[in-house]
Each structure stands twice: as C-alpha cells, then as structure tokens.
Design a protein around this motif. Structure first.
Motif, PDB file in Angstrom:
ATOM      1  N   CYS A 153     -15.678 -22.318   0.674  1.00  0.00           N
ATOM      2  CA  CYS A 153     -15.640 -22.114  -0.926  1.00  0.00           C
ATOM      3  C   CYS A 153     -14.695 -23.155  -1.553  1.00  0.00           C
ATOM      4  O   CYS A 153     -15.036 -23.143  -2.887  1.00  0.00           O
TER       5      CYS A 153
ATOM      6  N   GLY B 199     -10.455 -18.724  -2.295  1.00  0.00           N
ATOM      7  CA  GLY B 199     -10.101 -18.234  -0.720  1.00  0.00           C
ATOM      8  C   GLY B 199     -10.932 -17.089  -0.308  1.00  0.00           C
ATOM      9  O   GLY B 199     -10.472 -16.092   0.391  1.00  0.00           O
TER      10      GLY B 199
ATOM     11  N   CYS C  17     -14.051 -17.385   1.569  1.00  0.00           N
ATOM     12  CA  CYS C  17     -14.907 -17.673   2.916  1.00  0.00           C
ATOM     13  C   CYS C  17     -14.289 -17.496   3.993  1.00  0.00           C
ATOM     14  O   CYS C  17     -14.970 -17.016   5.100  1.00  0.00           O
ATOM     15  N   ARG C  18     -12.768 -17.672   4.122  1.00  0.00           N
ATOM     16  CA  ARG C  18     -11.894 -17.446   5.162  1.00  0.00           C
ATOM     17  C   ARG C  18     -12.262 -18.352   6.327  1.00  0.00           C
ATOM     18  O   ARG C  18     -11.769 -18.294   7.390  1.00  0.00           O
TER      19      ARG C  18
ATOM     20  N   CYS D  48     -11.118 -21.231   6.488  1.00  0.00           N
ATOM     21  CA  CYS D  48     -10.057 -22.344   6.659  1.00  0.00           C
ATOM     22  C   CYS D  48      -8.683 -21.580   7.327  1.00  0.00           C
ATOM     23  O   CYS D  48      -7.708 -22.223   7.253  1.00  0.00           O
TER      24      CYS D  48
ATOM     25  N   CYS E  68      -6.614 -22.878   2.450  1.00  0.00           N
ATOM     26  CA  CYS E  68      -6.667 -23.345   1.065  1.00  0.00           C
ATOM     27  C   CYS E  68      -5.670 -22.554   0.082  1.00  0.00           C
ATOM     28  O   CYS E  68      -5.597 -23.027  -0.959  1.00  0.00           O
TER      29      CYS E  68
END
Ligand code: FES
Length: 241
Positions: free
Chosen positions: A43, A52, A54-55, A57, A71
């Motif tokens: 995302c 924040g 899609c998770r 990262c 992010c």
C-alpha cells in the motif's frame, strides 16, 4: 548575513544489526530504503500519504512484543529494527496468501501478468501455493470509462488510487465503500466510471495501481508498465511551495 537553515536533527538506530543514520520524522521504511534494506510493501508509495493498511511491511523492534508497520512507524534513536526473520517471513507469506485468496487473482489471464507487485512479492517471498480456501467472489468489471477499466477482481484495496486522485490530482473521484469483506473502490457516489462528473481522465490512478485492477484499455500485457515518475516530482514541488 543570510539566515541559517536549521539542519534536521539526526540520530542513529540499527537495522538488522547495522548502524544507520536517520532524521527526525522519518519512518522506519524511509530509513531502510535510504540504506538499501528491502522491506516488502504494497500500500505504501513514495509521494502519497501513508495508509498502513496492507501490513506487508511488518518489522520487529527489539524489546517490543508487537510487530509494527515500517511505513507507519517513526524511527527513533537507538531503536533496533529487525526486517528479516523466519517469523516475519511466515507472516508476510500469510498476508500474501490472504490477498490472493480474497478475490480472483488469476495471473495467467491477468493483463498485469509480469508487471504486478502482488505477483512479484509472491514470487520473491516463495508463495507457491495457497493454504487458505479461495473465496471466488463474483465481482464486477467497470469498463464504462472510454480509456480505463476497473476490475474489482484484481483489487487488493491498497487505496493508492484513492490517495493519488485526492492528494495529487485533487479530484477525489475515487473512494472506498462498504466494510470488511464488502469493501469496494467506487467512483463518485458509486456510479459507473464513465458517468463520473469529477474524473479528469488523468490516468494517475491506473499508474499507481500495484495490480491489474486498474488498467488502460487497449494495452497488451507487455505494455502494462506503470509510469510513476510524476509522484516524487509533485511531492517535492508541493513541499517547496
Ligand atoms: Fe506498510 Fe502497507 S506498506 S502497511
């Protein structure tokens, strides 16, 4: 005497055991990118606000029980960040599996095959099968716009299209409707794209889309390369102003 430009306060933290320098206000992801440490993202897109959602990262902070989204988490002094571990790898694979299982991502017949960020993260992170049951939802394809197409089957709801339309183009034609599994990208008040009275047909939404959800009509698979050069440029100009 010319005014002194204050230098942003910088500090040190570690990423995967390496000392790195960051400035106040930078996220963990920005620091990692600057130091060529790859953290998977979907995302996030440089030049747009941080969502924040899609998770993908997720990273570990030594001493903290919960994982954090790189992010959306500010880097702080003496923070010890871990971006690679078997646990993180498992979580990232599960997130990708959930995205693949949620809608109809059939790469072999997708216009974005070979140019899809979901597909390439799946390949990079070794998602070679899906353990979860596929939902196979019956979703629409909106082809009412003369130049562009929205295929809800390929959408991962990253909201990049919504943010670019609002923050960069200033039209805010796109938005998200519904809750949970019913979430859907819409135009205006859920009207066909071709009937939109606010769409400027700029195509920015198409070029920031990480999958084949938004595409240009008449493009072949080989031509589905996204052009995003406008994003960092516009952000710099906006900040300068
Ligand atoms: Fe960080 Fe999506 S890239 S949550």
């Amino acid at each position: 005497m010319p005014p002194t430009i204050p230098t942003p306060h910088s500090f040190t933290l570690t990423i995967d055991g390496q000392d790195v320098t960051a400035t106040v206000g930078q996220s963990i992801l920005q620091v990692a990118n600057e130091h060529h440490v790859e953290i998977p993202t979907l995302c996030y897109l440089d030049g747009l606000s941080v969502w924040g959602g899609c998770r993908l990262c997720m990273v570990q902070i030594v001493g903290q029980a919960r994982l954090v989204a790189a992010c959306a988490t500010a880097a702080t002094e003496d923070m010890q960040v871990v971006t690679q571990s078997p646990q993180l790898h498992d979580y990232r694979q599960t997130i990708l599996q959930m995205l693949f299982a949620e809608r109809n991502h059939i790469c072999s017949i997708c216009v974005a095959n070979g140019h899809c960020e979901l597909q390439s993260w799946g390949q990079k992170l070794g998602v070679d099968h899906i353990d979860l049951p596929y939902r196979y939802p019956d979703l629409d394809v909106d082809s009412s716009h003369p130049r562009f197409r929205l295929d809800h089957n390929r959408c991962i709801l990253c909201t990049r299209c919504v943010r670019v339309c609002d923050e960069i183009e200033g039209a805010h034609t796109l938005d998200v409707m519904g809750r949970g599994i019913q979430n859907m990208i819409i135009h205006d008040l859920n009207e066909p794209w071709g009937d939109s009275t606010t769409c400027t047909s700029c195509g920015k939404c198409v070029h920031v889309c990480p999958t084949g959800a938004l595409s240009e009509k008449g493009t072949s698979v080989a031509e589905m390369v996204k052009r995003r050069q406008f994003l960092p440029y516009l952000t710099v100009m906006r900040e300068a102003k």
